[in-house]
Design a protein around this motif. Structure first.
Motif, mmCIF file in Angstrom:
data_model
loop_
_atom_site.group_PDB
_atom_site.id
_atom_site.type_symbol
_atom_site.label_atom_id
_atom_site.label_comp_id
_atom_site.label_asym_id
_atom_site.label_seq_id
_atom_site.Cartn_x
_atom_site.Cartn_y
_atom_site.Cartn_z
ATOM 1 N N ILE A 1 -26.814 -22.885 61.789
ATOM 2 C CA ILE A 1 -28.316 -22.501 61.439
ATOM 3 C C ILE A 1 -28.582 -21.029 61.612
ATOM 4 C CG2 ILE A 1 -29.422 -22.695 63.731
ATOM 5 C CD1 ILE A 1 -30.728 -24.059 60.396
ATOM 6 N N ILE A 2 -27.690 -20.291 62.613
ATOM 7 C CA ILE A 2 -27.731 -18.883 62.870
ATOM 8 C C ILE A 2 -27.335 -18.286 61.411
ATOM 9 C CG2 ILE A 2 -26.535 -16.971 63.847
ATOM 10 C CD1 ILE A 2 -26.456 -18.641 66.383
ATOM 11 N N PHE A 3 -26.196 -18.511 60.826
ATOM 12 C CA PHE A 3 -25.820 -17.959 59.608
ATOM 13 C C PHE A 3 -26.432 -18.338 58.220
ATOM 14 C CE2 PHE A 3 -22.380 -16.569 62.416
ATOM 15 C CZ PHE A 3 -21.997 -15.525 61.929
ATOM 16 N N ALA A 4 -26.985 -19.603 58.515
ATOM 17 C CA ALA A 4 -27.953 -19.832 57.343
ATOM 18 C C ALA A 4 -29.238 -18.753 57.350
ATOM 19 C CB ALA A 4 -28.645 -21.220 57.266
ATOM 20 N N SER A 5 -29.658 -18.343 58.429
ATOM 21 C CA SER A 5 -30.761 -17.409 58.432
ATOM 22 C C SER A 5 -30.043 -15.977 58.030
ATOM 23 C CB SER A 5 -31.110 -17.200 59.840
ATOM 24 O OG SER A 5 -31.666 -18.676 60.378
ATOM 25 N N ILE A 6 -29.032 -15.710 58.622
ATOM 26 C CA ILE A 6 -28.270 -14.411 58.260
ATOM 27 C C ILE A 6 -28.087 -14.241 56.662
ATOM 28 C CG2 ILE A 6 -26.186 -12.995 58.474
ATOM 29 C CD1 ILE A 6 -26.228 -13.993 61.292
ATOM 30 N N ILE A 7 -27.652 -15.345 56.023
ATOM 31 C CA ILE A 7 -27.004 -15.261 54.559
ATOM 32 C C ILE A 7 -28.093 -15.009 53.883
ATOM 33 C CG2 ILE A 7 -26.982 -17.915 53.958
ATOM 34 C CD1 ILE A 7 -24.002 -15.201 53.432
ATOM 35 N N ILE A 8 -29.447 -15.520 53.922
ATOM 36 C CA ILE A 8 -30.732 -15.401 53.311
ATOM 37 C C ILE A 8 -31.162 -14.085 53.466
ATOM 38 C CG2 ILE A 8 -33.109 -15.695 53.682
ATOM 39 C CD1 ILE A 8 -32.003 -17.847 51.961
ATOM 40 N N ILE A 9 -30.994 -13.249 54.617
ATOM 41 C CA ILE A 9 -31.299 -11.773 54.637
ATOM 42 C C ILE A 9 -30.238 -11.040 53.709
ATOM 43 C CG2 ILE A 9 -31.417 -9.834 56.062
ATOM 44 C CD1 ILE A 9 -32.306 -11.826 58.365
ATOM 45 N N VAL A 10 -29.082 -11.375 53.678
ATOM 46 C CA VAL A 10 -27.920 -10.938 52.885
ATOM 47 C C VAL A 10 -28.262 -11.002 51.549
ATOM 48 C CG1 VAL A 10 -25.592 -10.989 52.073
ATOM 49 C CG2 VAL A 10 -26.207 -11.179 54.484
ATOM 50 N N ASP A 11 -29.014 -12.232 50.960
ATOM 51 C CA ASP A 11 -29.122 -12.476 49.507
ATOM 52 C C ASP A 11 -30.336 -11.566 49.214
ATOM 53 O OD1 ASP A 11 -28.704 -14.201 47.080
ATOM 54 O OD2 ASP A 11 -30.977 -14.615 47.914
ATOM 55 N N MET A 12 -31.053 -11.230 50.035
ATOM 56 C CA MET A 12 -32.481 -10.171 49.737
ATOM 57 C C MET A 12 -32.037 -8.900 49.217
ATOM 58 S SD MET A 12 -35.193 -11.366 52.605
ATOM 59 C CE MET A 12 -36.000 -12.905 52.654
ATOM 60 N N GLY A 13 -30.781 -8.386 49.546
ATOM 61 C CA GLY A 13 -30.273 -7.147 49.048
ATOM 62 C C GLY A 13 -30.782 -6.205 50.166
ATOM 63 N N SER A 14 -32.149 -5.841 50.196
ATOM 64 C CA SER A 14 -32.731 -5.075 51.100
ATOM 65 C C SER A 14 -33.199 -5.584 52.327
ATOM 66 C CB SER A 14 -33.841 -4.140 50.454
ATOM 67 O OG SER A 14 -33.378 -3.497 49.586
ATOM 68 N N PRO A 15 -32.613 -5.745 53.413
ATOM 69 C CA PRO A 15 -32.965 -6.703 54.762
ATOM 70 C C PRO A 15 -34.492 -6.271 55.103
ATOM 71 C CG PRO A 15 -31.680 -4.775 55.379
ATOM 72 C CD PRO A 15 -31.678 -4.775 53.728
ATOM 73 N N GLU A 16 -35.265 -5.313 54.727
ATOM 74 C CA GLU A 16 -36.472 -4.835 55.343
ATOM 75 C C GLU A 16 -37.530 -6.030 54.536
ATOM 76 O OE1 GLU A 16 -35.495 -1.692 51.911
ATOM 77 O OE2 GLU A 16 -34.584 -2.869 53.831
ATOM 78 N N ARG A 17 -36.836 -6.501 53.204
ATOM 79 C CA ARG A 17 -37.815 -7.488 52.414
ATOM 80 C C ARG A 17 -38.044 -8.644 53.546
ATOM 81 N NH1 ARG A 17 -34.649 -7.518 46.442
ATOM 82 N NH2 ARG A 17 -35.203 -5.349 46.007
ATOM 83 N N PHE A 18 -37.235 -9.011 54.285
ATOM 84 C CA PHE A 18 -37.531 -10.165 55.081
ATOM 85 C C PHE A 18 -38.927 -9.912 56.043
ATOM 86 C CE2 PHE A 18 -36.759 -12.859 58.831
ATOM 87 C CZ PHE A 18 -36.540 -13.942 58.357
ATOM 88 N N TYR A 19 -39.135 -8.682 56.404
ATOM 89 C CA TYR A 19 -40.391 -8.287 57.032
ATOM 90 C C TYR A 19 -41.555 -8.637 56.231
ATOM 91 C CZ TYR A 19 -43.741 -5.360 59.686
ATOM 92 O OH TYR A 19 -44.667 -4.682 60.393
ATOM 93 N N ASN A 20 -41.577 -8.596 54.877
ATOM 94 C CA ASN A 20 -42.734 -8.855 54.079
ATOM 95 C C ASN A 20 -43.079 -10.137 54.098
ATOM 96 O OD1 ASN A 20 -42.910 -5.887 53.129
ATOM 97 N ND2 ASN A 20 -41.389 -6.432 51.545
#
Length: 436
Positions: A104-123
């Protein structure tokens, strides 16, 4: 008491031998290559990947679905077995919990990777849209992560008290870590009752949350109007597949830990036999949902889905599709129906087949559909008609898989792989029963 000390000595975590150090070194190297590839992606953007307008979810989302699937093992082995009073599952619970947390840790990480720009996760948090399945996914993954951590931590408390007795073996650094985690645990009757109640509450809670996380993940696909994803079967289909790959992952870990830590006395032939039976049941269930998923659209053969199905069953994706089905479902069923197939080595091979087949199955859920949109591709570069991950995508994906295995390896070095206190309690009950 002599038996108790023998059990404790057998189950205490030990230092890595040469093979263990080499294994950690290999996993670390693969993870670092993945970090470098991610640095390139951050620097140059998603252009370093081979994802384009059509295949915008490539190997990253395949990996995400795989990690989410294998994390379900925490609720299967830990929660279901505990609530059902399955005593033979005791030596497997911590293995399952470690796999669930790492996944579950790496499921969360790989989603942020897929976003391209990690700051998008903040949105997602400053501009949440509750009507979006992506927001639901973030909520249930976060909830599942914290429950999984607690489900690993609470049963560890009695073992941490035991570990604190062996400062010379663990070393000063780990001793301080154990003290930080569990120095408050005195082992009183009241604490045991509170701990047992908390574990039961977590076990009851994690089952609907686990079902929710896989259902919501399936909705990310099913609510997107695409051939192959336009299905009401996806929720159950994802859950059945997750149970299977999770159980397969536990079987692989059982064999490796048993072999490397000389745990033959605690992870017995009977455990492999019973897990083999569980795997057969789960594989048959998943086979049913696979038939249900593909037979109905194949019978109708609507024009929008015809190209997708032909490509999957007899076209460019057919070798991968039939490999995934045969390796991950059919052959495991055939092998495990026989008692000899439920011995440790065959079970280990079958577990690897299930896990590998499951990974390719997740890739097939994502890619073929995206290459067959309802509106056919017109006036686009030829490269848009195909997708094969770039080396950066492969490196990041393999790095995430290596990272998950590295977390499991390190956790097995820090904490007992098999619950010590629960094993001692069961041993006392067995001894008392024999003396009656």
């Amino acid at each position: 008491m002599a038996d108790d000390e023998k059990i404790i000595q057998d189950l205490l975590p030990g230092k890595f031998n040469t093979t263990g150090k080499v294994w950690v070194g290999i996993l670390t190297a693969i993870s670092l290559v993945g970090v470098y590839a991610y640095y390139r992606q951050l620097r140059y953007g998603l252009i370093v990947t081979n994802m384009r307008d059509y295949v915008s979810w490539g190997i990253y989302i395949s990996n995400f679905v795989f990690f989410v699937a294998i994390s379900l093992v925490g609720s299967l082995i830990t929660a279901v077995f505990r609530l059902a009073g399955v005593k033979w599952g005791t030596p497997l619970t911590r293995i399952a919990e470690m796999i669930a947390v790492a996944a579950i840790i790496f499921a969360s990480i790989i989603i942020i990777v897929d976003m391209g720009s990690p700051e998008r996760f903040y949105n997602l948090f400053i501009h949440p849209r509750i009507q979006s399945p992506i927001m639901w996914d973030v909520i249930v993954i976060t909830t599942y992560f914290f429950i999984s951590i607690l489900l690993l931590y609470y049963p560890l408390l009695p073992d941490i008290k035991i570990l604190l007795r062996f400062k010379e073996k663990s070393g000063p650094a780990l001793y301080k870590f154990y003290s930080f985690l569990g120095s408050f645990w005195k082992g009183s009757h009241k604490q045991y009752l509170l701990s047992k109640k908390a574990i039961n509450v977590l076990c009851i809670t994690i089952i609907p949350v686990a079902f929710t996380i896989h259902t919501v993940t399936s909705w990310l696909f099913a609510t997107t109007y695409r051939p192959g994803w336009d299905s009401t079967n996806f929720g159950a289909y994802f859950i059945a597949g997750a149970f299977l790959v999770g159980a397969g992952g536990v079987v692989v870990a059982m064999y490796i830990f048993r072999k490397c830590n000389s745990l033959e006395k605690y992870i017995t032939l009977d455990h492999f036999d019973k897990m083999g039976r569980v795997l057969v049941l789960l594989a048959l269930l998943y086979l049913y949902f696979n038939v249900n998923e593909f037979l109905t659209p194949f019978f109708k053969m609507k024009e929008s889905e015809a190209g997708y199905l032909k490509d999957l069953l007899s076209g460019s994706f057919a070798p991968m599709f039939w490999f995934a089905v045969l390796t991950g479902i059919i052959l495991p069923i055939i092998v495990l129906l026989f008692k000899k197939g439920r011995k440790p080595l065959p079970m280990f091979i079958v577990g690897i087949m299930v896990v590998v087949g499951a990974w390719f199955k997740r890739y097939l859920i994502v890619t073929p559909t995206l290459l067959h949109p309802f509106l056919p591709m017109h006036d686009v570069p030829k490269a848009y008609h195909y997708y094969f991950p770039s080396w950066e995508e492969w490196a990041i994906s393999m790095g995430s898989l290596a990272g998950a295995m590295l977390i499991i390896t390190l956790l097995s070095r820090i904490f007992p792989i098999i619950p010590i206190q629960e094993t001692l309690t069961e041993h006392h009950h067995e001894t008392a029963a024999q003396n009656i």
